[in-house]
Scaffold this motif. Structure first.
Motif, PDB file in Angstrom:
ATOM      1  N   UNK A  92       0.862  -1.166   0.000  1.00 62.40           N
ATOM      2  CA  UNK A  92       0.000   0.000   0.000  1.00 62.40           C
ATOM      3  C   UNK A  92       0.907   1.227   0.000  1.00 62.40           C
ATOM      4  N   UNK A  93       0.795   2.117  -0.997  1.00 60.15           N
ATOM      5  CA  UNK A  93       1.773   3.207  -1.147  1.00 60.15           C
ATOM      6  C   UNK A  93       1.811   4.179   0.022  1.00 60.15           C
ATOM      7  N   UNK A  94       0.711   4.331   0.719  1.00 60.28           N
ATOM      8  CA  UNK A  94       0.661   5.280   1.830  1.00 60.28           C
ATOM      9  C   UNK A  94       1.098   4.646   3.146  1.00 60.28           C
ATOM     10  N   UNK A  95       0.614   3.436   3.410  1.00 67.03           N
ATOM     11  CA  UNK A  95       0.854   2.801   4.706  1.00 67.03           C
ATOM     12  C   UNK A  95       2.014   1.806   4.696  1.00 67.03           C
ATOM     13  N   UNK A  96       2.484   1.438   3.481  1.00 69.74           N
ATOM     14  CA  UNK A  96       3.556   0.439   3.354  1.00 69.74           C
ATOM     15  C   UNK A  96       3.150  -0.894   3.976  1.00 69.74           C
ATOM     16  N   UNK A  97       1.879  -1.235   3.806  1.00 69.44           N
ATOM     17  CA  UNK A  97       1.328  -2.463   4.367  1.00 69.44           C
ATOM     18  C   UNK A  97       0.960  -3.440   3.257  1.00 69.44           C
ATOM     19  N   UNK A  98       0.763  -4.692   3.655  1.00 70.19           N
ATOM     20  CA  UNK A  98       0.401  -5.738   2.701  1.00 70.19           C
ATOM     21  C   UNK A  98      -0.365  -6.820   3.458  1.00 70.19           C
ATOM     22  N   UNK A  99      -1.164  -7.577   2.739  1.00 67.97           N
ATOM     23  CA  UNK A  99      -1.861  -8.701   3.350  1.00 67.97           C
ATOM     24  C   UNK A  99      -0.998  -9.949   3.316  1.00 67.97           C
ATOM     25  N   UNK A 100      -1.143 -10.791   4.326  1.00 67.57           N
ATOM     26  CA  UNK A 100      -0.456 -12.088   4.342  1.00 67.57           C
ATOM     27  C   UNK A 100      -1.437 -13.144   4.847  1.00 67.57           C
ATOM     28  N   UNK A 101      -1.251 -14.359   4.370  1.00 64.79           N
ATOM     29  CA  UNK A 101      -2.098 -15.436   4.878  1.00 64.79           C
ATOM     30  C   UNK A 101      -1.502 -16.806   4.613  1.00 64.79           C
ATOM     31  N   UNK A 102      -1.928 -17.779   5.407  1.00 60.95           N
ATOM     32  CA  UNK A 102      -1.536 -19.180   5.240  1.00 60.95           C
ATOM     33  C   UNK A 102      -2.830 -19.972   5.077  1.00 60.95           C
ATOM     34  N   UNK A 103      -3.148 -20.395   3.866  1.00 60.37           N
ATOM     35  CA  UNK A 103      -4.415 -21.091   3.648  1.00 60.37           C
ATOM     36  C   UNK A 103      -4.402 -22.515   4.192  1.00 60.37           C
ATOM     37  N   UNK A 104      -5.567 -22.983   4.576  1.00 59.00           N
ATOM     38  CA  UNK A 104      -5.729 -24.380   4.977  1.00 59.00           C
ATOM     39  C   UNK A 104      -6.255 -25.135   3.761  1.00 59.00           C
ATOM     40  N   UNK A 105      -5.363 -25.292   2.780  1.00 62.94           N
ATOM     41  CA  UNK A 105      -5.792 -25.866   1.496  1.00 62.94           C
ATOM     42  C   UNK A 105      -4.598 -26.541   0.841  1.00 62.94           C
ATOM     43  N   UNK A 106      -4.725 -27.828   0.601  1.00 58.89           N
ATOM     44  CA  UNK A 106      -3.599 -28.627   0.127  1.00 58.89           C
ATOM     45  C   UNK A 106      -3.060 -28.158  -1.214  1.00 58.89           C
ATOM     46  N   UNK A 107      -3.947 -27.860  -2.158  1.00 57.75           N
ATOM     47  CA  UNK A 107      -3.478 -27.447  -3.492  1.00 57.75           C
ATOM     48  C   UNK A 107      -2.751 -26.110  -3.416  1.00 57.75           C
ATOM     49  N   UNK A 108      -3.347 -25.138  -2.728  1.00 59.25           N
ATOM     50  CA  UNK A 108      -2.718 -23.816  -2.618  1.00 59.25           C
ATOM     51  C   UNK A 108      -1.342 -23.917  -1.974  1.00 59.25           C
ATOM     52  N   UNK A 109      -1.237 -24.686  -0.900  1.00 59.37           N
ATOM     53  CA  UNK A 109       0.050 -24.836  -0.218  1.00 59.37           C
ATOM     54  C   UNK A 109       1.070 -25.560  -1.092  1.00 59.37           C
ATOM     55  N   UNK A 110       0.608 -26.515  -1.893  1.00 54.04           N
ATOM     56  CA  UNK A 110       1.535 -27.236  -2.771  1.00 54.04           C
ATOM     57  C   UNK A 110       2.107 -26.303  -3.834  1.00 54.04           C
ATOM     58  N   UNK A 111       1.307 -25.346  -4.303  1.00 54.91           N
ATOM     59  CA  UNK A 111       1.789 -24.375  -5.289  1.00 54.91           C
ATOM     60  C   UNK A 111       2.861 -23.471  -4.682  1.00 54.91           C
ATOM     61  N   UNK A 112       2.604 -22.982  -3.466  1.00 56.37           N
ATOM     62  CA  UNK A 112       3.571 -22.107  -2.795  1.00 56.37           C
ATOM     63  C   UNK A 112       4.861 -22.873  -2.501  1.00 56.37           C
ATOM     64  N   UNK A 113       4.710 -24.108  -2.059  1.00 56.14           N
ATOM     65  CA  UNK A 113       5.881 -24.932  -1.738  1.00 56.14           C
ATOM     66  C   UNK A 113       6.742 -25.164  -2.978  1.00 56.14           C
ATOM     67  N   UNK A 114       6.097 -25.483  -4.083  1.00 59.37           N
ATOM     68  CA  UNK A 114       6.836 -25.754  -5.312  1.00 59.37           C
ATOM     69  C   UNK A 114       7.496 -24.491  -5.856  1.00 59.37           C
ATOM     70  N   UNK A 115       6.818 -23.353  -5.747  1.00 58.58           N
ATOM     71  CA  UNK A 115       7.364 -22.087  -6.245  1.00 58.58           C
ATOM     72  C   UNK A 115       8.568 -21.643  -5.428  1.00 58.58           C
ATOM     73  N   UNK A 116       8.539 -21.919  -4.113  1.00 58.29           N
ATOM     74  CA  UNK A 116       9.662 -21.552  -3.259  1.00 58.29           C
ATOM     75  C   UNK A 116       9.590 -20.140  -2.719  1.00 58.29           C
TER      76      UNK A 116
END
Length: 207
Positions: free
Chosen positions: A113-137
């Motif tokens: 966010x250009x004004x606040x320098x903030x961003x969203x973060x999350x850890x999904x409880x979802x096998x496919x989503x986590x497998x994509x993040x894991x593989x991407x590194x």
């Protein structure tokens, strides 16, 4: 033509996961299932992909994009987490929550966010989503796939392929956890603030 990848929801096939991740590495934008509807995402430093996601969803610079992480260690590299927020996030993840926090130097400035320098973060409880993040590194720069004029995220891969596939590079087919968006908690102040009420329960904030 958009690439369409059907990944097993319980035991994701490494070959197919890598097929979707290749699209991200090559600068593409993908749609993928999570525990709270579909998301669209690209690599962290993909300025063109960021612009395409803004265009697809009609977003302005004030919108908080989300870094989808595989675990708390990765999340902690992306944002500044106080002791109190550490306990809160650990208690609510993995799950359908997005947390707004100050970004670290690991996060490209264009994603903040250009004004606040903030961003969203999350850890999904979802096998496919986590497998994509894991593989991407690395975390996937994402936003919930809510089309302009709609209030709920898209939830079926084949519908996404047929309706907006021409705006994407790949669609990962798989079931979502719930059809509602994540609950967004702003943790930049002294007390958590509900920025968007979604699939995650917030009754604990009343205590």
């Amino acid at each position: 033509m958009v690439r369409y990848v059907e990944i097993h929801p319980v035991d994701p096939q490494p070959r197919l996961v890598e097929k979707a991740v290749e699209v991200i590495r090559e600068g593409g934008v993908i749609a993928y299932p999570t525990d709270s509807g579909y998301a669209i995402g690209c690599s962290l430093a993909n300025q063109d992909g960021l612009g395409r996601m803004k265009m697809l969803r009609h977003l302005d610079d004030k919108h908080h994009f989300t870094l989808v992480c595989r675990d708390f260690a990765q999340l902690g590299q992306m944002v500044m987490v106080s002791n109190a927020n550490f306990r809160l996030i650990k208690g609510l993840t993995p799950g359908p929550y997005t947390f707004i926090l100050k970004g670290t130097k690991e996060v490209p400035r264009m994603t903040l966010n250009p004004k606040k320098q903030t961003v969203g973060v999350r850890i999904p409880d979802h096998t496919i989503a986590l497998s994509l993040v894991e593989s991407l590194g690395e975390a996937i720069l994402s936003t919930t796939l809510i089309l302009p004029g709609q209030s709920e995220p898209m939830s079926e891969g084949w519908v996404i392929r047929d309706e907006i596939g021409h705006m994407l590079d790949a669609v990962v087919e798989g079931p979502v956890g719930t059809t509602g968006p994540t609950t967004v908690l702003d943790l930049t102040e002294d007390y958590p603030r509900v920025a968007r009420l979604g699939a995650g329960d917030v009754s604990f904030l009343d205590n």
